[in-house]
Structures are given as C-alpha cells and as structure tokens.
Design an enzyme around this catalytic site. Structure first.
Site, PDB file in Angstrom:
ATOM      1  N   ASN A   1      42.437  41.623  33.097  1.00 53.95           N
ATOM      2  CA  ASN A   1      41.925  41.043  34.341  1.00 53.95           C
ATOM      3  C   ASN A   1      42.901  41.457  35.436  1.00 53.95           C
ATOM      4  O   ASN A   1      43.993  40.909  35.543  1.00 53.95           O
ATOM      5  CB  ASN A   1      41.866  39.512  34.194  1.00 53.95           C
ATOM      6  CG  ASN A   1      41.539  38.836  35.517  1.00 53.95           C
ATOM      7  OD1 ASN A   1      41.092  39.484  36.468  1.00 53.95           O
ATOM      8  ND2 ASN A   1      41.764  37.520  35.581  1.00 53.95           N
ATOM      9  N   TRP A   2      42.480  42.446  36.214  1.00 54.39           N
ATOM     10  CA  TRP A   2      43.405  42.989  37.225  1.00 54.39           C
ATOM     11  C   TRP A   2      43.515  42.113  38.459  1.00 54.39           C
ATOM     12  O   TRP A   2      44.341  42.373  39.339  1.00 54.39           O
ATOM     13  CB  TRP A   2      42.949  44.406  37.635  1.00 54.39           C
ATOM     14  CG  TRP A   2      43.293  45.451  36.617  1.00 54.39           C
ATOM     15  CD1 TRP A   2      44.034  45.283  35.474  1.00 54.39           C
ATOM     16  CD2 TRP A   2      42.927  46.844  36.668  1.00 54.39           C
ATOM     17  NE1 TRP A   2      44.144  46.483  34.814  1.00 54.39           N
ATOM     18  CE2 TRP A   2      43.480  47.453  35.511  1.00 54.39           C
ATOM     19  CE3 TRP A   2      42.200  47.624  37.560  1.00 54.39           C
ATOM     20  CZ2 TRP A   2      43.314  48.808  35.246  1.00 54.39           C
ATOM     21  CZ3 TRP A   2      42.035  48.973  37.282  1.00 54.39           C
ATOM     22  CH2 TRP A   2      42.589  49.556  36.142  1.00 54.39           C
ATOM     23  N   LYS A   3      42.665  41.110  38.562  1.00 58.14           N
ATOM     24  CA  LYS A   3      42.682  40.223  39.733  1.00 58.14           C
ATOM     25  C   LYS A   3      42.620  41.086  41.010  1.00 58.14           C
ATOM     26  O   LYS A   3      41.954  42.114  41.007  1.00 58.14           O
ATOM     27  CB  LYS A   3      43.904  39.296  39.698  1.00 58.14           C
ATOM     28  CG  LYS A   3      44.011  38.598  38.337  1.00 58.14           C
ATOM     29  CD  LYS A   3      45.014  37.493  38.284  1.00 58.14           C
ATOM     30  CE  LYS A   3      45.042  36.927  36.866  1.00 58.14           C
ATOM     31  NZ  LYS A   3      45.863  35.748  36.717  1.00 58.14           N
TER      32      LYS A   3
ATOM     33  N   HIS B   1      37.114  31.194  35.497  1.00 60.40           N
ATOM     34  CA  HIS B   1      38.563  31.437  35.521  1.00 60.40           C
ATOM     35  C   HIS B   1      39.240  30.353  36.362  1.00 60.40           C
ATOM     36  O   HIS B   1      38.724  29.947  37.403  1.00 60.40           O
ATOM     37  CB  HIS B   1      38.859  32.826  36.105  1.00 60.40           C
ATOM     38  CG  HIS B   1      40.284  33.219  35.917  1.00 60.40           C
ATOM     39  ND1 HIS B   1      41.284  32.744  36.732  1.00 60.40           N
ATOM     40  CD2 HIS B   1      40.892  34.002  34.993  1.00 60.40           C
ATOM     41  CE1 HIS B   1      42.439  33.227  36.315  1.00 60.40           C
ATOM     42  NE2 HIS B   1      42.231  34.001  35.259  1.00 60.40           N
TER      43      HIS B   1
ATOM     44  N   GLU C   1      41.620  30.375  38.406  1.00 61.98           N
ATOM     45  CA  GLU C   1      41.873  30.687  39.822  1.00 61.98           C
ATOM     46  C   GLU C   1      40.617  30.467  40.653  1.00 61.98           C
ATOM     47  O   GLU C   1      40.684  30.048  41.817  1.00 61.98           O
ATOM     48  CB  GLU C   1      42.398  32.120  39.966  1.00 61.98           C
ATOM     49  CG  GLU C   1      43.872  32.191  39.569  1.00 61.98           C
ATOM     50  CD  GLU C   1      44.315  33.531  39.027  1.00 61.98           C
ATOM     51  OE1 GLU C   1      43.660  34.550  39.270  1.00 61.98           O
ATOM     52  OE2 GLU C   1      45.348  33.555  38.329  1.00 61.98           O
TER      53      GLU C   1
ATOM     54  N   GLU D   1      42.358  29.499  28.259  1.00 63.09           N
ATOM     55  CA  GLU D   1      43.483  29.852  29.128  1.00 63.09           C
ATOM     56  C   GLU D   1      44.052  28.582  29.767  1.00 63.09           C
ATOM     57  O   GLU D   1      43.546  28.127  30.796  1.00 63.09           O
ATOM     58  CB  GLU D   1      43.007  30.773  30.255  1.00 63.09           C
ATOM     59  CG  GLU D   1      42.457  32.094  29.791  1.00 63.09           C
ATOM     60  CD  GLU D   1      42.517  33.111  30.924  1.00 63.09           C
ATOM     61  OE1 GLU D   1      43.279  34.070  30.798  1.00 63.09           O
ATOM     62  OE2 GLU D   1      41.837  32.913  31.941  1.00 63.09           O
TER      63      GLU D   1
ATOM     64  N   GLY E   1      49.920  33.207  34.703  1.00 60.09           N
ATOM     65  CA  GLY E   1      50.787  33.781  35.731  1.00 60.09           C
ATOM     66  C   GLY E   1      52.132  33.085  35.861  1.00 60.09           C
ATOM     67  O   GLY E   1      52.856  33.282  36.830  1.00 60.09           O
TER      68      GLY E   1
ATOM     69  N   SER F   1      49.849  34.256  30.352  1.00 59.93           N
ATOM     70  CA  SER F   1      51.180  34.854  30.133  1.00 59.93           C
ATOM     71  C   SER F   1      51.285  35.619  28.805  1.00 59.93           C
ATOM     72  O   SER F   1      52.335  35.606  28.154  1.00 59.93           O
ATOM     73  CB  SER F   1      52.277  33.799  30.244  1.00 59.93           C
ATOM     74  OG  SER F   1      52.336  33.322  31.579  1.00 59.93           O
TER      75      SER F   1
ATOM     76  N   GLY G   1      46.432  39.139  32.307  1.00 56.72           N
ATOM     77  CA  GLY G   1      46.488  39.371  33.749  1.00 56.72           C
ATOM     78  C   GLY G   1      47.644  40.297  34.079  1.00 56.72           C
ATOM     79  O   GLY G   1      47.560  41.519  33.945  1.00 56.72           O
ATOM     80  N   GLY G   2      48.769  39.709  34.472  1.00 57.89           N
ATOM     81  CA  GLY G   2      49.934  40.469  34.941  1.00 57.89           C
ATOM     82  C   GLY G   2      50.313  41.667  34.079  1.00 57.89           C
ATOM     83  O   GLY G   2      50.524  42.773  34.591  1.00 57.89           O
TER      84      GLY G   2
END
Ligand code: PGA
Length: 243
Positions: free
Chosen positions: A7-9, A90, A92, A159, A165, A205, A226-227
């Site tokens: 997930n590149w956001k 999600h 976010e 999640e 994150g 994470s 993600g990151g």
C-alpha cells in the site's frame, strides 16, 4: 500461496513507480509462491498495468456508479483501467477522512458489483485494546461491512490502528489470535468453507525484520505493507520471508 500487498499510500510519482517496478520485476521471478499485489496512487496505476504478474489495486473509490461527486472515482472507472483489488476500511480512511462503517459497507457492495476484489481492513485503536474491546470492535467492523453480503471472495486484513506507521507491530501471538477470531466470525456469517478460504492478512509496521515470523504462522496468509513497501530492497526481503 502467500499474498504480499504494497500500500503505497500517497507516495511515488510516475517515474518513481516505474523505477521501482523495473527493479522489482526480475527479482520476484524467484518467488513463484508469492502473490505480489500493489496499490499505488491512482496517477501511477498505468505504470503497473505494464507488468502482468503483479495484481493492480486502488486505495480508494466512491461507491456510486457515476454522478455529481466532484473529485471522486468509481469502481467501474477503476475496473476500466485494469484495477483488480481495492482497499476498503483502511484506518487512515476511517480516521482522517471520517469513513463510517455504513460507508464501508456501501463500498464493499459497490466493489463486488463491479467485480473488484475488496481487501477489507479492520483494526482496533490502542484505547480499545487497552479497554479489552479489541475483539468486539473487530467483530462489529466485520459484521457491519459484510452485512447481508452473501459468501463471496474477499480478503480480510487485520491492521491494529496503533501498529500502522508507528514501527510498533503487533506480536505474532496477538495477530494469530485475532486472525482466528476473524475466521470464527466469518464462519458464523458465511459457513466453514468460506471462512477457511478467505485469506486473512496482517498489516501494521511489517518490515524486513519481522515479516518472516508473521508469515510462518498458519493463521496468517500474507501481509499488507505500507512504509516498507516503498523500497524495493525492503519489499523483496519481506517477500523472501514467505514460506
Ligand atoms: P505500515 O502501513 O506498514 O507503514 O505500518 C500499513 C498499512 O497502512 O496498510
């Protein structure tokens, strides 16, 4: 088969996405048991279409077919440009964009209507975990999102909000317990066969150091990253951790 979702956001321009994919493509050939799924920003989707072994995803959409919804994009439009899966629920989106369980439910229905595979994300906040409400929160999120949805192919992603994150992942035991619980809810709603064949991913994470432990656990069918999915080297090391 294990699923690795990136997930590149809101990261990567087209040239950056292209460079990433060019570096990734030859490396993933070594892992035929890994399914690689990437959800880039909308603007970089076309870069992904060029590579057929990677499943293309979107991070968001609006659950109406068309109309006066300035700034929004429909499931049909995403399908039209080759999108195969879509992130829904999600944390976010729930927290920063006030998406409610009711909207998430509409999104699940709209995605299925247009033959897009939903990755339904659920997760509890730290406050909810500390108050021992994690299980009931997750159950409620799943039940609301899938209300009156007949058994069908979806992917679930657990999640925990406090792990996204933050560099502070859940323990494998926490994830495994919650995955088993999610599966028991699916079983009540959809029966054992569907509960068993619905992949449940862990996200929050995940990195090159901890992925292997999660992926060794039989309750965990893949990871949502993600990151650490933004750098080829880290993402490849995560994939290497698969079984
Ligand atoms: P993270 O994000 O890996 O950066 O914690 C996971 C996600 O938001 O899906």
């Amino acid at each position: 088969m294990q699923i690795f979702v990136a997930n590149w956001k809101m990261h990567k321009t087209r040239p950056q996405a292209k460079a990433f994919l060019q570096a990734l493509a030859p490396r993933i050939k070594n892992y035929p048991n890994a399914e690689i799924w990437i959800a880039p920003p909308f603007t970089a989707l076309a870069e992904l279409s060029a590579n057929s072994s990677i499943k293309r995803g979107a991070q968001n959409f609006y659950p109406a077919d068309q109309g006066a919804f300035t700034g929004e994009i429909s499931a049909e439009m995403l399908k039209d440009v080759g999108v195969e899966f879509i992130l829904i629920g999600h944390s976010e989106r729930r927290t920063l964009f006030q998406e409610t369980d009711a909207l998430i439910h509409l999104k699940v229905k709209a995605a299925l209507k247009h033959d897009l595979l939903p990755i339904l994300c659920v997760g509890e906040s730290l406050k909810e975990r500390e108050a021992k409400e994690a299980f009931s929160v997750i159950e409620n999120q799943i039940r609301q999102a899938l209300k009156e949805v007949p058994p069908t192919k979806i992917v679930l992603a657990y999640e925990p909000v406090w792990a996204i994150g933050t560099g502070k992942s859940a323990t494998v035991q926490m994830a495994s317990e919650m995955h088993a619980y999610c599966r028991s809810i699916l079983e009540k709603m959809w029966g054992q066969e569907w509960a068993l064949k619905t992949p449940i991913l862990y996200g929050g994470s995940v990195n090159q150091d901890n992925a292997k432990e999660f992926l060794k656990n039989p309750e965990i069918q893949g990871v949502l990253v993600g990151g650490a999915s933004l750098e080829v080297e880290k993402f490849i090391q995560i994939i290497q951790g698969g079984v």
